[in-house]
Design a protein around this motif. Structure first.
Motif, PDB file in Angstrom:
ATOM      1  N   ALA A 147       0.808  -1.226   0.000  1.00 28.75           N
ATOM      2  CA  ALA A 147       0.000   0.000   0.000  1.00 28.75           C
ATOM      3  C   ALA A 147       0.837   1.269   0.000  1.00 28.75           C
ATOM      4  O   ALA A 147       0.426   2.296  -0.561  1.00 28.75           O
ATOM      5  N   ALA A 148       2.013   1.243   0.630  1.00 27.13           N
ATOM      6  CA  ALA A 148       2.821   2.456   0.744  1.00 27.13           C
ATOM      7  C   ALA A 148       3.819   2.620  -0.400  1.00 27.13           C
ATOM      8  O   ALA A 148       4.595   3.575  -0.405  1.00 27.13           O
ATOM      9  N   LEU A 149       3.793   1.717  -1.365  1.00 26.71           N
ATOM     10  CA  LEU A 149       4.776   1.746  -2.448  1.00 26.71           C
ATOM     11  C   LEU A 149       4.247   2.506  -3.655  1.00 26.71           C
ATOM     12  O   LEU A 149       3.035   2.559  -3.893  1.00 26.71           O
ATOM     13  N   ASP A 150       5.156   3.068  -4.446  1.00 25.09           N
ATOM     14  CA  ASP A 150       4.744   3.727  -5.679  1.00 25.09           C
ATOM     15  C   ASP A 150       4.283   2.679  -6.693  1.00 25.09           C
ATOM     16  O   ASP A 150       4.530   1.486  -6.542  1.00 25.09           O
ATOM     17  N   ALA A 151       3.600   3.138  -7.730  1.00 22.40           N
ATOM     18  CA  ALA A 151       2.935   2.225  -8.669  1.00 22.40           C
ATOM     19  C   ALA A 151       3.911   1.267  -9.347  1.00 22.40           C
ATOM     20  O   ALA A 151       3.632   0.069  -9.471  1.00 22.40           O
ATOM     21  N   LEU A 152       5.066   1.773  -9.807  1.00 22.18           N
ATOM     22  CA  LEU A 152       6.017   0.904 -10.511  1.00 22.18           C
ATOM     23  C   LEU A 152       6.622  -0.128  -9.568  1.00 22.18           C
ATOM     24  O   LEU A 152       6.766  -1.305  -9.927  1.00 22.18           O
ATOM     25  N   THR A 153       6.961   0.281  -8.345  1.00 18.82           N
ATOM     26  CA  THR A 153       7.511  -0.660  -7.373  1.00 18.82           C
ATOM     27  C   THR A 153       6.476  -1.703  -7.008  1.00 18.82           C
ATOM     28  O   THR A 153       6.793  -2.888  -6.824  1.00 18.82           O
ATOM     29  N   ARG A 154       5.219  -1.288  -6.919  1.00 18.22           N
ATOM     30  CA  ARG A 154       4.145  -2.228  -6.582  1.00 18.22           C
ATOM     31  C   ARG A 154       4.029  -3.316  -7.649  1.00 18.22           C
ATOM     32  O   ARG A 154       3.853  -4.497  -7.332  1.00 18.22           O
ATOM     33  N   ILE A 155       4.140  -2.944  -8.919  1.00 14.16           N
ATOM     34  CA  ILE A 155       4.067  -3.929  -9.997  1.00 14.16           C
ATOM     35  C   ILE A 155       5.191  -4.956  -9.860  1.00 14.16           C
ATOM     36  O   ILE A 155       4.977  -6.168 -10.002  1.00 14.16           O
ATOM     37  N   LYS A 156       6.401  -4.474  -9.576  1.00 12.65           N
ATOM     38  CA  LYS A 156       7.538  -5.388  -9.401  1.00 12.65           C
ATOM     39  C   LYS A 156       7.336  -6.296  -8.198  1.00 12.65           C
ATOM     40  O   LYS A 156       7.666  -7.491  -8.234  1.00 12.65           O
ATOM     41  N   MET A 157       6.784  -5.750  -7.117  1.00 12.53           N
ATOM     42  CA  MET A 157       6.559  -6.552  -5.914  1.00 12.53           C
ATOM     43  C   MET A 157       5.484  -7.603  -6.143  1.00 12.53           C
ATOM     44  O   MET A 157       5.560  -8.719  -5.608  1.00 12.53           O
ATOM     45  N   HIS A 158       4.480  -7.279  -6.935  1.00  4.87           N
ATOM     46  CA  HIS A 158       3.462  -8.268  -7.267  1.00  4.87           C
ATOM     47  C   HIS A 158       4.095  -9.493  -7.928  1.00  4.87           C
ATOM     48  O   HIS A 158       3.813 -10.641  -7.554  1.00  4.87           O
ATOM     49  N   ALA A 159       4.935  -9.235  -8.918  1.00  4.16           N
ATOM     50  CA  ALA A 159       5.583 -10.344  -9.628  1.00  4.16           C
ATOM     51  C   ALA A 159       6.489 -11.138  -8.696  1.00  4.16           C
ATOM     52  O   ALA A 159       6.518 -12.379  -8.745  1.00  4.16           O
ATOM     53  N   LEU A 160       7.202 -10.442  -7.818  1.00  4.31           N
ATOM     54  CA  LEU A 160       8.097 -11.126  -6.885  1.00  4.31           C
ATOM     55  C   LEU A 160       7.322 -12.002  -5.918  1.00  4.31           C
ATOM     56  O   LEU A 160       7.684 -13.168  -5.687  1.00  4.31           O
ATOM     57  N   VAL A 161       6.262 -11.469  -5.352  1.00  7.73           N
ATOM     58  CA  VAL A 161       5.480 -12.241  -4.377  1.00  7.73           C
ATOM     59  C   VAL A 161       4.859 -13.468  -5.034  1.00  7.73           C
ATOM     60  O   VAL A 161       4.892 -14.570  -4.476  1.00  7.73           O
TER      61      VAL A 161
END
Length: 239
Positions: A147-161
């Protein structure tokens, strides 16, 4: 069916306010479940009960003892370097090696000796994930970790998780306000309203799991409608 999490008739109140009201829920081993709903509907309360941070008022709840939580805030210890944050609670023998393997999985091999204050928000959440997964939990609880991450970082974190879950295969409960995020990540999306199960849907697309897929859009609007916000969402998209 074998279950990792079994919840029956679970209730929890705070003062005169009932937050969970007779909730039933099962999560299978290795299943990724996303829990959505408006603020105050009981999402985080359920997660805290599963994490044994709170106690229910009544009902049955069973979950594996090997469980870990990743919160919205990374909660790293600022006075310890990254590898020691990952290895907190592990036996001393082999702790650094175990932390190094976990950091490699989340793409932070070169950050073992860094201090938490030097990390970006995304890097800090990667460390939090490494800290959780190094213990090979059978249940991973994610409380709005992006929730606290910027949009591009969130996309990368989705793929990682999604990759890490596929590798380690814990049962997962993700609490999120983001319907799109729930559909992108989960095997099943569960919607809560007023402390009870309002709807649940399997995420099983024939095509690619992206926002461009018509099945994605269909499920998205179905979930929004069941949460009572479809009209607002349609209005927002036309502006």
């Amino acid at each position: 069916m074998t279950t990792a999490v079994r919840v029956r008739a679970l209730t929890k109140s705070f003062g005169e306010r009932t937050v969970l009201n007779g909730l039933d829920l099962d999560i299978a081993p290795g299943e990724f479940v996303a829990l959505i709903g408006e603020s105050g509907c009981g999402k985080t309360t359920l997660l805290r009960l599963l994490a044994e941070l709170d106690e229910p008022d009544s009902g049955e709840l069973s979950a594996p003892p090997e469980r870990m939580v990743v919160f919205q805030e990374h909660r790293l210890l600022p006075w310890r370097p990254v590898w020691q944050n990952v290895a907190v609670g592990l036996p001393r023998t082999g702790a650094r090696e175990a932390a190094a393997r976990a950091l490699a999985e989340v793409g932070l091999t070169g950050h073992a000796d860094a201090w938490p204050a030097t990390l970006s928000g995304g890097e800090a959440q990667r460390v939090a994930l490494a800290r959780a997964l190094v213990r090979e939990p059978r249940l991973l609880l994610l409380d709005e970790p992006f929730a606290a991450l910027d949009a591009l970082t969130r996309i990368k974190m989705h793929a990682l998780v999604r990759h890490l879950v596929d590798v380690h295969r814990p049962a997962v409960l993700l609490v999120t306000h983001d319907v799109d995020e729930a559909i992108l990540l989960a095997d099943r999306v569960v919607a809560l309203r007023e402390g009870t199960l309002a709807a649940e849907h399997r995420v099983a697309f024939e095509g690619e799991r992206t926002r461009r897929n018509p099945e994605f859009e269909e499920l998205r609007y179905r979930l929004l409608a069941e949460l009572g916000v479809a009209a607002d969402a349609e209005l927002a998209e036309t502006r």
